[in-house]
Enzyme design. Structure first.
Site, short mmCIF file in Angstrom:
data_model
loop_
_atom_site.label_atom_id
_atom_site.label_comp_id
_atom_site.label_asym_id
_atom_site.label_seq_id
_atom_site.Cartn_x
_atom_site.Cartn_y
_atom_site.Cartn_z
CB ALA A 50 2.50 14.80 1.67
NE ARG A 91 -6.01 12.01 1.72
CZ ARG A 91 -5.16 11.39 1.39
NH1 ARG A 91 -4.72 11.74 -0.08
NH2 ARG A 91 -5.02 10.29 1.91
CD GLN A 198 -1.81 4.97 -2.26
OE1 GLN A 198 -1.94 3.58 -2.17
NE2 GLN A 198 -2.52 5.83 -1.45
CG ASP A 239 1.59 11.56 3.98
OD1 ASP A 239 2.06 10.42 3.69
OD2 ASP A 239 1.09 12.24 3.00
CG ASN A 249 5.02 7.43 4.39
OD1 ASN A 249 4.53 8.62 3.49
ND2 ASN A 249 5.50 6.45 3.82
CE LYS A 250 -1.27 5.98 1.75
NZ LYS A 250 -2.57 6.32 2.04
O1 MRU Z 1 -2.98 8.73 0.53
P1 MRU Z 1 -1.90 9.16 -0.44
O2 MRU Z 1 -1.73 8.59 -1.52
O3 MRU Z 1 -1.93 10.68 -0.33
O4 MRU Z 1 -0.63 8.97 0.66
C1 MRU Z 1 0.68 9.23 0.14
C2 MRU Z 1 1.80 8.87 0.80
O5 MRU Z 1 1.64 8.25 1.98
C3 MRU Z 1 3.08 9.23 0.39
O6 MRU Z 1 4.05 8.22 0.90
C4 MRU Z 1 3.53 10.54 0.96
O7 MRU Z 1 2.61 11.40 0.69
C5 MRU Z 1 4.92 10.95 0.41
S1 MRU Z 1 4.67 11.63 -1.16
C6 MRU Z 1 5.97 12.33 -2.14
#
Ligand code: MRU
Length: 356
Positions: A50, A91, A198, A239, A249-250
Site C-alpha cells: 500500500a 488498483r 509475497q 491496505d 489486508n492481503k
Molecule cells: O497485493 P499487494 O502485494 O499490494 O498487497 C500488499 C498487502 O496486502 C500488504 O500487507 C499491505 O499493503 C501492507 S504493506 C506495508
C-alpha cells in the site's frame, strides 16, 4: 549492518522500480519515463504494497509533469489531471494510492496558472516529499510496534510489509526488525501468502537480509503452530483501515485473526495514517480487488490446474476491528473502540501517544 533495501528510486526525471515480480531470484529495475509505464508497473505488481504504490503514483504524476512538452499553464493542468485519473484506475483497495494522488491533485490546484517550469519543480518536490515522509513514518511504526512485540519469542506475519512495500523500513516488518534488535532470540514465522507468494518471495528475502531467525510456512500451517503455542503474536500491515477499525489486508489475514482469537493470541495491525479511510464507517464499504485467475492456476507461470478451471481470486479480505488487539500508527498505538481512537490519532499527527 546490511545495506537498506530501497525499491523506489528517482533519478534524472525518471522513476526506477525494483522489479518485485522477479524477486528474489533476479534483481532488475523497471525504468519508468511515462505515466503509462508507471500505471502498468502498479497494475502488474512490479511494485506493490500500500505505501509503495502511493509513493509510486505520486512519482507517476511527477514523471508526467517533468516530461511534459506543453507550454501553457492551462494545458499543463489538463495533462496533470489526465495523469492522475489514469493512476487512480490502477488498483482499487489500498487507499494510500488515492491519498497520494489527492495530495498531488491539491498541489496541481494550488499551482494552477503559475509558470509551467515552476509547476514542474513543485510537483517533483511534492512526490519526493511524500517518499521521504513515508521513510520517517516507517521509523515511528517500527518503534511503536516493537513495544508490542517486546516479550515475544515467536511472531507470525502475513504478506510483505517491509522495505519492499514502503518508502522506508516497513510497517509490520519494521516492528519485527526493531524488536529483533533488542531480542536476538526473536523468531519469525513467514506465511507463504498464496496465491501471489509475497511472503515466500519477498518477506523471507527481507528477514533473511536483516539477519533475523525465521521459517517459511505455507498458509495452512499457522493453525497448528498456534495450537502448539508456537506463536506469541501476529502482526500484519493494512491496505485500508476504516472508521470502526475494520481492516482490508492481503487475503488470508482474516483467517489469521479468527485463529488468533480462538487461541488467545494478540493480533496487531501496523500502518501509516495514509492507510486510514475514516470516510467509510465499516469494512463492507471497501472495494476488494479481484485479480487475474492465472495468479491461482499458474503460480510463477507454472500450470497447476487444468486450463479453464473456474477461479475466485480476491486479493484482499477484511478483518473486523473487534478481532484486532491494537492498531499501530506513526502517531501511536490505538485500541478498541477504534471509532474513537483512530479519529484521535489522526487529529494528533506525529505525537508519540497511546490512544484508546
Ligand atoms: O497485493 P499487494 O502485494 O499490494 O498487497 C500488499 C498487502 O496486502 C500488504 O500487507 C499491505 O499493503 C501492507 S504493506 C506495508
Amino acid at each position: 549492518m546490511p545495506k537498506k533495501l530501497r525499491p523506489i528510486r528517482w533519478k534524472n526525471k525518471t522513476l526506477y522500480l525494483l522489479e518485485q515480480r522477479l524477486l528474489p531470484l533476479k534483481e532488475t529495475w523497471v525504468r519508468c519515463e511515462s505515466v503509462e509505464k508507471v500505471a502498468r508497473a502498479i497494475e502488474d505488481m512490479s511494485v506493490r504494497g500500500a505505501p509503495a504504490i502511493g509513493i509510486t503514483a505520486a512519482y507517476g504524476v511527477a514523471v508526467a509533469a517533468v516530461r511534459s512538452k506543453v507550454k501553457s499553464p492551462r494545458d499543463f493542468k489538463v495533462e496533470m489531471e489526465r495523469a492522475i485519473a489514469r493512476l487512480r484506475k490502477t488498483r482499487p483497495t489500498a487507499v494510500n494510492l488515492f491519498w497520494a494522488l489527492d495530495r498531488m491533485k491539491k498541489k496541481v490546484g494550488q499551482l494552477a496558472g503559475a509558470d509551467v517550469a515552476k509547476q514542474k519543480f513543485w510537483l517533483e518536490k511534492e512526490a519526493l516529499l511524500i517518499h521521504r515522509e513515508d521513510e520517517a513514518v516507517c521509523a515511528q511504526l517500527g518503534k511503536h510496534g516493537a513495544k508490542l512485540l517486546s516479550g515475544c519469542r515467536n511472531v507470525l506475519t502475513h504478506c510483505n510489509t517491509g522495505a519492499l512495500a514502503t518508502g522506508g523500513d516497513g510497517t509490520a516488518l519494521a516492528a519485527i526488525t526493531e524488536a529483533a534488535k533488542k531480542n536476538k532470540k526473536l523468531h519469525v514465522w513467514v506465511d507463504e501468502t498464496r496465491p501471489y507468494l509475497q511472503g515466500a518471495r519477498l518477506t523471507a528475502y527481507e528477514v533473511d537480509h536483516a539477519g533475523i531467525d525465521y521459517h517459511l510456512i505455507t498458509d495452512n500451517m499457522s493453525a497448528d503452530l498456534m495450537k502448539r503455542k508456537k506463536v506469541d503474536a501476529i502482526i500484519v500491515g493494512a491496505d485500508r483501515i476504516v472508521a470502526n477499525g475494520d481492516t482490508a489486508n492481503k487475503i488470508g489475514t482474516y483467517a489469521l485473526a479468527v485463529l488468533a482469537k480462538a487461541h488467545g493470541i494478540p493480533f496487531y495491525v501496523s500502518a501509516p495514517t495514509s492507510t486510514l479511510d475514516l470516510s467509510k464507517k465499516t469494512g463492507k464499504e471497501i472495494v476488494i480487488e479481484q485479480r487475474n485467475p492465472r495468479e491461482v492456476t499458474h503460480p510463477q507461470g507454472i500450470a497447476i490446474a487444468k486450463e479453464g478451471t473456474p477461479v475466485y481470486n480476491p486479493s484482499f479480505d477484511v478483518t473486523p476491528g473487534k478481532l484486532i488487539r491494537a492498531i499501530v500508527l506513526e502517531t501511536g498505538i490505538c485500541r478498541f473502540p477504534y471509532t474513537r481512537s483512530l479519529k484521535a490519532a489522526l487529529g494528533r499527527k506525529n505525537k508519540n501517544l497511546v490512544y484508546g
